[in-house]
Design an enzyme around this catalytic site. Sequence first.
Site, PDB file in Angstrom:
ATOM      1  N   ASP A 224       0.813  -1.213   0.000  1.00  0.00           N
ATOM      2  CA  ASP A 224       0.000   0.000   0.000  1.00  0.00           C
ATOM      3  C   ASP A 224       0.846   1.264   0.000  1.00  0.00           C
ATOM      4  O   ASP A 224       0.307   2.367  -0.064  1.00  0.00           O
ATOM      5  CB  ASP A 224      -0.946   0.002   1.211  1.00  0.00           C
ATOM      6  CG  ASP A 224      -2.305   0.581   0.870  1.00  0.00           C
ATOM      7  OD1 ASP A 224      -2.742   0.431  -0.285  1.00  0.00           O
ATOM      8  OD2 ASP A 224      -2.925   1.187   1.764  1.00  0.00           O
TER       9      ASP A 224
ATOM     10  N   ASP B 120     -11.203  -4.785  11.899  1.00  0.00           N
ATOM     11  CA  ASP B 120     -11.402  -6.209  12.149  1.00  0.00           C
ATOM     12  C   ASP B 120     -12.637  -6.470  13.010  1.00  0.00           C
ATOM     13  O   ASP B 120     -13.410  -7.395  12.746  1.00  0.00           O
ATOM     14  CB  ASP B 120     -10.142  -6.801  12.800  1.00  0.00           C
ATOM     15  CG  ASP B 120      -9.594  -5.906  13.906  1.00  0.00           C
ATOM     16  OD1 ASP B 120     -10.244  -4.898  14.237  1.00  0.00           O
ATOM     17  OD2 ASP B 120      -8.510  -6.204  14.435  1.00  0.00           O
TER      18      ASP B 120
END
Length: 1026
Positions: A358, A726
Site C-alpha cells: 500500500d 477487524d
Amino acid sequence: MEASAGLVAGSHNRNELVVIHNHEEPKPLKNLDGQFCEICGDQIGLTVEGDLFVACNECGFPACRPCYEYERREGTQNCPQCKTRYKRLRGSPRVEGDEDEEDIDDIEYEFNIEHEQDKHKHSAEAMLYGKMSYGRGPEDDENGRFPPVIAGGHSGEFPVGGGYGNGEHGLHKRVHPYPSSEAGSEGGWRERMDDWKLQHGNLGPEPDDDPEMGLIDEARQPLSRKVPIASSKINPYRMVIVARLVILAVFLRYRLLNPVHDALGLWLTSVICEIWFAVSWILDQFPKWFPIERETYLDRLSLRYEREGEPNMLAPVDVFVSTVDPLKEPPLVTSNTVLSILAMDYPVEKISCYVSDDGASMLTFESLSETAEFARKWVPFCKKFSIEPRAPEMYFTLKVDYLQDKVHPTFVKERRAMKREYEEFKVRINAQVAKASKVPLEGWIMQDGTPWPGNNTKDHPGMIQVFLGHSGGFDVEGHELPRLVYVSREKRPGFQHHKKAGAMNALVRVAGVLTNAPFMLNLDCDHYVNNSKAVREAMCFLMDPQIGKKVCYVQFPQRFDGIDTNDRYANRNTVFFDINMKGLDGIQGPVYVGTGCVFKRQALYGYEPPKGPKRPKMISCGCCPCFGRRRKNKKFSKNDMNGDVAALGGAEGDKEHLMSEMNFEKTFGQSSIFVTSTLMEEGGVPPSSSPAVLLKEAIHVISCGYEDKTEWGTELGWIYGSITEDILTGFKMHCRGWRSIYCMPKRPAFKGSAPINLSDRLNQVLRWALGSVEIFFSRHSPLWYGYKGGKLKWLERFAYANTTIYPFTSIPLLAYCILPAICLLTDKFIMPPISTFASLFFISLFMSIIVTGILELRWSGVSIEEWWRNEQFWVIGGISAHLFAVVQGLLKILAGIDTNFTVTSKATDDDDFGELYAFKWTTLLIPPTTVLIINIVGVVAGISDAINNGYQSWGPLFGKLFFSFWVIVHLYPFLKGLMGRQNRTPTIVVIWSVLLASIFSLLWVRIDPFVLKTKGPDTSKCGINC
C-alpha cells in the site's frame, strides 16, 4: 500469463495499461521441457520403439533409465515428484516388491503395446488436466452458469474450474465405524450381530469384507469435535460468579444507603465509579459462561479429501499479506512471512499468495523479487526435511537441537548450504534497504531505465506482478511452486482509500479475478506461519460437511516472539486469547482480531449462511386451546412463494432468487468477470478469452474509483468506519447469522512480533481503543445495531458491547486511582465508619474476586503471573491510552478533528530485549506519572500526619493506605519503564515530577494537615498566661 511476463501497471479511469519488461536481471532457469533428466542432467533417451522414455506414468517426472533403475534397485523405489512407487517397465529387471504388481512379462506385453500406449496417453492427459483445473471440481454445463457476455473459452495460466469436492462423492451419514472383532472372538461377535439383527428384523446378506473399510469409515468421521471444560472445573466457577453477582448487589446497596456526609463529593464519585465497574464486569464476565476447546483430526481430513489415486480435493486458499512502509515494516520480515506461506504443507497448486504494497515502494517490489528467487531453494528444503518453523530467520535462530528426529544422511550438509544461501539472501535484502535510504531527486529508476510507477506514493497507477505461477514457477528440483503475486492498488488525490481495510478489499477483488479460491487467509506482514499445517487445521472446520456450511471464519490465537521473559507490558495478551476467546467460541464464535484468520469468501461477500430445515410446529384443530396453535387459512403471497423456493432449492434457491432482484453492479462494482466469480460458491475462475483480459480486469478492480456507489466497506468485505476494521468486519458477519470457530493447535499456527517498548505499546493500545470509540459512536454500535432478525446471540452482543465500551472505563478508573491520595491529603474517606456486620460485605466481595480469578486460571491454564501482568497493564493502559482515545474520539465526533495512526515498528534491536529499555517520550506517559506522584505524596503525607497525631489516627489510616498501595503496585511496571536500563529516570520525567511535586506542595500548604485543630479558649483575648 507467465511469471516473467513483466510488471503490469495502469489506470482504468485514465484508460492506461502498460507492461514493463526486463525490470530485473534475467535469471537462468533449468531446462524443464522433459528432454533432460532432472536427477543427473543427462539426456533421457528413447525406448526401443523410439518414444521418449517415461519413468513415472503418474506425473511424467523426467528421469533417465539409469536413474530409474538405480532408484528401483538402491533407493526408495518411489518417484521423486509424486512419491508414487515406480512400476516395472519393459526390459527392467525385477526388484523386491514387484510381486505385488500384475505378472506381465515382456512377451505378453508385446501384444498389448497399443493398449499400454493409449493408457500412458490418457494418464498424461489426466495429469495435465489435474494441473490445469486447479482442483475446482465439476465442469459439466459450466458456461450455463454465466451470462453469455463473458462465457467463453479458456486459455492461459489462471485456470478455469469447479468445486473442491464437497458435492462430488456422496458420503454416508454413519459416523461410528463398524465394530472390529477381537482376535479369537470373531464367531461370537457374528452370532451376537445375527441375534441383534433378528430382534430388529434386519437380518440380510453379510457385507463383503473389505480391508479398506476401516479407512473409509475413518474418513466418514467428523473432522473436529468440541472438548468441553470438565464439570469439576467449570461448575464451581459458575457458582462463584453467581455468588459474586449477589454479593456485588448487596455491596452496592449498602454503599448507596450509607453516604458520607462530611465528604459527600468523594462518596458520590466513588459510588458512580463502583457502579460502572460492576456493569463493565458483567459485560466481560458472562460471555465466558460457556468456554470450550476444540480438537481437529488431520488424518481424517487427508483420508476424505486426499485419496490415493484420485485428484486432490482440498479447497484452494488465497493468502493475503499486507504491508505499507518498508522502513517500519522491514522487507526481511515480510520476506520471511512470504517464504513460510510458500512452504506450507498444502498442495502447491491450491495456494496463492498475494502481497499488498500500500506504499507503492520499489524496495518492497525488489525484495519480493529476491524472495521469489530464494523460494526456489527454500521450499524444497523445507518439504524434504519437514522442518518447523518454515520462516528461515526464525528457523536458523532457534536455540534447540535441530538434529532431533532428523534421520536423512544429507541433512547436516544441506542445512549448512541452505544457511549460507539465506545469509547471502539477507545481504542482498540489506543492500536494497541501504540503497533505499536515499531517494534520488529524479525518483527511482527500474533496471531497464523505466521510471518506477510508484514514485509518488499518493498519485500512482495500480500495479500487478506475478512472480511465481504455473509458467515458470518451479523450484530447483523441478517441482511446482505456489503463486506469488505483487499488488499495489491505484491511488489518486481526492479519493478516500480507507487505509488497511481498503487495501484488503482490493486484494479480495484481485484474487477473485485471478484465482478466486473459496477460502482466504489474512496475515500481517510480521506474522509468519509457525505451523505448516495451520491451513489444514482450519479446513477441518471449513470443509466439515456438518458444521462448515455456517462457519464464516476460523480465528487462530496470536502468539509472539521476542518478548521479555516477564512480559512486563502484557504483550502476549494471554488472558484475552486463552480465556475470553474460548468463552466466545462456546456462544457464536470469537471476534476477528485482524490477522491469523481463514475466511470463507462467500461470507465476506455479504451472503447469509444457508438455512437449515425448520422444526415442524404443532398444529391443532382448534378445539383444544392447550395444545399447539390453530390452523390458519393459507393465503398466497410473495413471501410464501419465496419460502417455497427456499424450501425446495435450499441455498441455491435463495441465491437464484437473490440474483433476480439484486443489481450486482451496484453491489460488487462494474466488473462482469468479478461479479460472475462472486456467484461461484465453490470457487474457480470464470471463463475468459485470454490471460491479458484477466490482468486488465484485475487492474480495473483495484482502481481508486471502483468502489464508488457500491456496497464495498458498508456491507461487503472489510467494513470501513473505524481504524479497527477487524472488529466491525466480524461483527457484521455474526449479525447475519454466521458463526466463527476458535482453533488452538498445540503448535501455534502463526507467530508475530510485538512492541515491547513502553511507548510503542501504549501507542498500539491507543489505536485499538480509538477504533473502539469510533465503533461506539457509529451506526454499527453493538448497542443498537443488528437486532433485526435476532441472529446475534445476546451473550455475543455483550462481548461486542464490551469491546466498544471498555475505553470509557478509563474515566472512572482515573478518578478511582486519585481518590486514595485525595483521602490521605484531606484526612477524609469515601466510606463511613463501618460496623462488624458491614465489614462482612467487604470481606465477601474481595474473597469472591480472588476465588473467581483462581478458578478462571484453573480451567484456562493461564499462569498467575500472566494474569497479574494483565491486571497491571489494564490500569496502566486505562489511565493513559484509553483516556486519550476517549478524548480523541470525542474530538473527532464533535469537532471533526481526525487523528492519523502510525504503523507500529516491527524492527528489533540487535541486543536481546534492547528495545524494552529504550525510552521514547510521549504525552501518554503524563497521566500515569501524575497518578503515581500523587499517590506517593499522599502516602508520605498520611504517614507523617499519623505520626504527628498519635496512635489513635493509625486505625483509619490503614484503609486509605491500602487503596494507595493498590494503585502504586499496579503502576510498578510503568515505573520500571520510566527508569530504563540504568535505573535512571530521563530528564523530561524529572522535570514533570518536579513540576507536579511543586503543585502538590502548594496544595499541601493550603490544606495544612500538620496543624492540630483543637477547640479551646482564644488566647488572643485572655493573654498568653491565661
